[in-house]
Design a protein around this motif. Structure first.
Motif: not given
Length: 123
Positions: A34-39, A46-47, A96-108, A113-114
């Motif tokens: 899971m990640g947090w981004f802001r705009q 941005e991550f 907030c965002a969810s990913s199936t990537v092992l160690y995600p950082r990029a938006t893609v 997304w919430g």
């Protein structure tokens, strides 16, 4: 499909603190992180930080390192972002965002997304 709902945003003075929450529901069995981004207005998203569900692995943007802490409660399927020593430049909509990537950082790297929660740091 993973559904995400953020909460906890608001108006805070510089130097203050806020804690954001992100509740996940739906098919989260394949979500690895899971990640947090802001705009901010007029800027790209941005991550900020990310955490993995199954093992303790966190990563932060340099701009928030030492001030923000990401954590999770697996039993509640909830991820938190504790933000301390807030600055005016931390103002923006936090997603907030969810990913199936092992160690995600990029938006893609993030598929779900919430709706975002507004954080405003101002005196």
């Amino acid at each position: 499909q993973v559904q995400l709902v953020e909460s906890g945003g608001g108006l805070v003075q510089p130097g203050g603190s806020l804690r954001l929450s992100c509740a996940a529901s739906g098919d989260i069995s394949n979500a690895f992180a899971m990640g947090w981004f802001r705009q901010a207005p007029g800027k790209e998203r941005e991550f900020v930080a990310r955490i993995t569900w199954r093992i303790t692995s966190t990563y932060y943007a340099d701009s928030v390192k030492g001030r923000f802490t990401i954590s999770r409660d697996n039993a509640k399927n909830t991820v938190y972002l504790q933000m301390n020593s807030l600055k005016p430049e931390d103002t923006g909509v936090y997603y907030c965002a969810s990913s199936t990537v092992l160690y995600p950082r990029a938006t893609v790297d993030f598929a779900s997304w919430g709706q975002g929660t507004q954080v405003t740091v101002s005196s």
